[in-house]
Enzyme design. Structure first.
Site, PDB file in Angstrom:
ATOM      1  N   HIS A   1       0.851  -1.188   0.000  1.00  0.00           N
ATOM      2  CA  HIS A   1       0.000   0.000   0.000  1.00  0.00           C
ATOM      3  C   HIS A   1       0.885   1.235   0.000  1.00  0.00           C
ATOM      4  O   HIS A   1       1.943   1.251   0.617  1.00  0.00           O
ATOM      5  CB  HIS A   1      -0.892   0.035   1.246  1.00  0.00           C
ATOM      6  CG  HIS A   1      -1.971  -0.983   1.240  1.00  0.00           C
ATOM      7  ND1 HIS A   1      -3.068  -0.903   0.429  1.00  0.00           N
ATOM      8  CD2 HIS A   1      -2.108  -2.129   1.936  1.00  0.00           C
ATOM      9  CE1 HIS A   1      -3.843  -1.945   0.631  1.00  0.00           C
ATOM     10  NE2 HIS A   1      -3.282  -2.715   1.535  1.00  0.00           N
TER      11      HIS A   1
ATOM     12  N   ALA B   1      13.152 -20.895   8.307  1.00  0.00           N
ATOM     13  CA  ALA B   1      11.754 -20.838   8.744  1.00  0.00           C
ATOM     14  C   ALA B   1      11.460 -19.565   9.518  1.00  0.00           C
ATOM     15  O   ALA B   1      12.261 -19.115  10.336  1.00  0.00           O
ATOM     16  CB  ALA B   1      11.438 -22.058   9.603  1.00  0.00           C
TER      17      ALA B   1
ATOM     18  N   THR C   1      12.976  -8.919   3.109  1.00  0.00           N
ATOM     19  CA  THR C   1      12.620  -7.544   2.786  1.00  0.00           C
ATOM     20  C   THR C   1      13.467  -6.949   1.675  1.00  0.00           C
ATOM     21  O   THR C   1      13.170  -5.873   1.186  1.00  0.00           O
ATOM     22  CB  THR C   1      12.754  -6.645   4.031  1.00  0.00           C
ATOM     23  OG1 THR C   1      14.124  -6.668   4.469  1.00  0.00           O
ATOM     24  CG2 THR C   1      11.846  -7.124   5.152  1.00  0.00           C
TER      25      THR C   1
ATOM     26  N   ARG D   1      25.588 -17.062   5.424  1.00  0.00           N
ATOM     27  CA  ARG D   1      26.666 -17.753   4.721  1.00  0.00           C
ATOM     28  C   ARG D   1      26.126 -18.168   3.352  1.00  0.00           C
ATOM     29  O   ARG D   1      25.014 -17.821   2.993  1.00  0.00           O
ATOM     30  CB  ARG D   1      27.184 -18.951   5.516  1.00  0.00           C
ATOM     31  CG  ARG D   1      26.179 -20.036   5.781  1.00  0.00           C
ATOM     32  CD  ARG D   1      26.808 -21.116   6.676  1.00  0.00           C
ATOM     33  NE  ARG D   1      25.962 -22.278   6.785  1.00  0.00           N
ATOM     34  CZ  ARG D   1      24.924 -22.397   7.597  1.00  0.00           C
ATOM     35  NH1 ARG D   1      24.579 -21.398   8.388  1.00  0.00           N
ATOM     36  NH2 ARG D   1      24.220 -23.516   7.628  1.00  0.00           N
TER      37      ARG D   1
END
Length: 194
Positions: free
Chosen positions: A115, A162, A167, A185
């Site tokens: 948004h 997990a 980002t 790594r």
């Protein structure tokens, strides 16, 4: 359960998955040979022909139960021999591309929009989506409950731990985890440069 019953159950399950993929193709989903869809998958192109999205599923791709693919007028392109685990959600507003032989584990979320943030006093919901193409390379493993935000490119051969939130772009062969995901790594054994 005997081996014969297990084999019969597996064969029946596989046939049902192929039948569900065939039904999806009738609604316009483009799927190659040997694609299977699990129970309760939502593979929806959109409400109207003028704004319908595109979904392409490569040969041998398997969607487990509860997978949701919604292009919302964009495109979701899944390569060959991709596994998408139970409860995974992919929104293709800005376009999502997933490379061959990739593993998307259970409850992952892959986004391709965001948004816009207007000035105070203007409702956020009244603003258009910002379309952000997302690309996941070949031979990638997204661990359980990974979130990939819009506009990110994950290079070939990456492993994302997990629960991570990706980002920003990850280079090929990276092993990354955390929120936000950081390269720790590489699969070739080299360490991440800081």
């Amino acid at each position: 359960m005997t081996r014969q019953l297990q084999s019969l159950f597996h064969h029946g399950s596989h046939l049902c998955g192929r039948w569900r993929a065939w039904l999806a193709s009738l609604s316009g989903v483009k799927s190659a040979a040997a694609v299977t869809l699990g129970r309760n998958c939502e593979v929806a192109l959109g409400p109207a022909p003028g704004r319908r999205g595109i979904i392409e599923l490569g040969e041998g791709t398997r969607l487990q139960h509860g997978v949701l693919l919604h292009p919302y007028g964009g495109r979701i392109s899944v390569g060959r021999d991709v596994f998408i685990g139970p409860g995974a959600v992919i929104y293709g507003h800005g376009g999502v591309e997933i490379g061959d032989e990739t593993l998307v584990s259970m409850h992952c979320r892959i986004l391709s929009s965001n948004h816009t943030v207007p000035p105070a006093g203007t409702p956020i919901r009244s603003q258009p989506d910002l379309l952000l193409p997302t690309k996941i390379g070949r031979d990638v493993w997204l661990g359980a409950a990974v979130t990939v935000l819009g506009g990110v490119t994950i290079g070939d051969g990456c492993v994302v731990g997990a629960g991570s939130v990706v980002t920003r772009d990850l280079p090929p062969g990276a092993i990354a985890y955390g929120s936000p995901a950081e390269v720790r790594r590489f699969r070739d054994g080299s360490s991440a440069q800081t």
